[in-house]
Design an enzyme around this catalytic site. Structure first.
Site, PDB file in Angstrom:
ATOM      1  N   ARG A  67      -1.861   7.771   6.576  1.00 46.61           N
ATOM      2  CA  ARG A  67      -0.451   7.763   6.968  1.00 46.61           C
ATOM      3  C   ARG A  67       0.040   9.170   7.298  1.00 46.61           C
ATOM      4  NH1 ARG A  67       2.157   2.990   5.539  1.00 46.61           N
ATOM      5  NH2 ARG A  67       0.631   1.580   4.660  1.00 46.61           N
ATOM      6  N   ALA A 118       0.308   2.922   0.973  1.00 49.36           N
ATOM      7  CA  ALA A 118       1.208   1.769   0.895  1.00 49.36           C
ATOM      8  C   ALA A 118       0.484   0.545   1.417  1.00 49.36           C
ATOM      9  CB  ALA A 118       2.500   2.031   1.654  1.00 49.36           C
ATOM     10  N   SER A 119      -0.846   0.602   1.387  1.00 50.45           N
ATOM     11  CA  SER A 119      -1.695  -0.534   1.744  1.00 50.45           C
ATOM     12  C   SER A 119      -1.335  -1.091   3.113  1.00 50.45           C
ATOM     13  CB  SER A 119      -1.600  -1.583   0.640  1.00 50.45           C
ATOM     14  OG  SER A 119      -2.505  -2.627   0.858  1.00 50.45           O
ATOM     15  N   HIS A 120      -0.916  -2.325   3.167  1.00 52.90           N
ATOM     16  CA  HIS A 120      -0.650  -3.027   4.425  1.00 52.90           C
ATOM     17  C   HIS A 120       0.781  -2.852   4.929  1.00 52.90           C
ATOM     18  CE1 HIS A 120       0.806  -5.516   1.197  1.00 52.90           C
ATOM     19  NE2 HIS A 120       1.609  -6.094   2.063  1.00 52.90           N
TER      20      HIS A 120
END
Length: 142
Positions: A67, A118-120
């Protein structure tokens, strides 16, 4: 230096089950760099408390996903842990399992690990997952 983290509604608002998640980009962030720093400091202090002061300072690894906010937030997390007295190791771009494995792999064996992800969730979000050699922290530990 000791840190006290008040559990204000803003901190409670970023707890997402067994991790921390929030909006980090845009006009109304819910997870700020300052919060990441203080949460990492609190994690370091909790590890120190668990260790009972044995074997010197705790060691924490910090990893991040790809990210756009990962670099800045990982620097904040590392600064918070260092300010709380921990030795910190930067894993750089890492997977969540790699962060956990850094707590149990011979030659590493860190006291704890923080994964910034934040994963998905959408690009404007980020979060923190926490690990000890026993596994990921549970909701009651956050």
């Amino acid at each position: 230096m000791r840190f006290a983290v008040k559990m204000s509604s803003s901190y409670k608002g970023v707890q997402n089950g067994s991790d921390v998640r929030g909006v980090v980009l845009g006009e109304k962030p819910t997870l700020t760099p300052r919060m990441v720093r203080s949460i990492a400091a609190a994690f370091a202090l909790s590890l120190e408390e668990r260790a009972g002061g044995e074997a010197g300072p705790v060691a924490i690894s910090v990893g991040k996903d790809s990210r756009v906010t990962g670099d800045d937030l990982s620097k904040e997390a590392m600064a918070g842990a260092v300010a709380a007295g921990a030795d910190v190791y930067d894993l750089g771009l890492a997977t969540t399992p790699a962060c956990f494995m850094s707590t149990i792999t011979p030659g590493f064996g860190y006291s704890g690990s923080i994964m910034l992800t934040a994963s998905h969730l959408p690009y404007d979000r980020n979060g923190m997952k926490f690990f000890t050699p026993e596994g990921g922290l549970g909701k009651d530990d956050i």
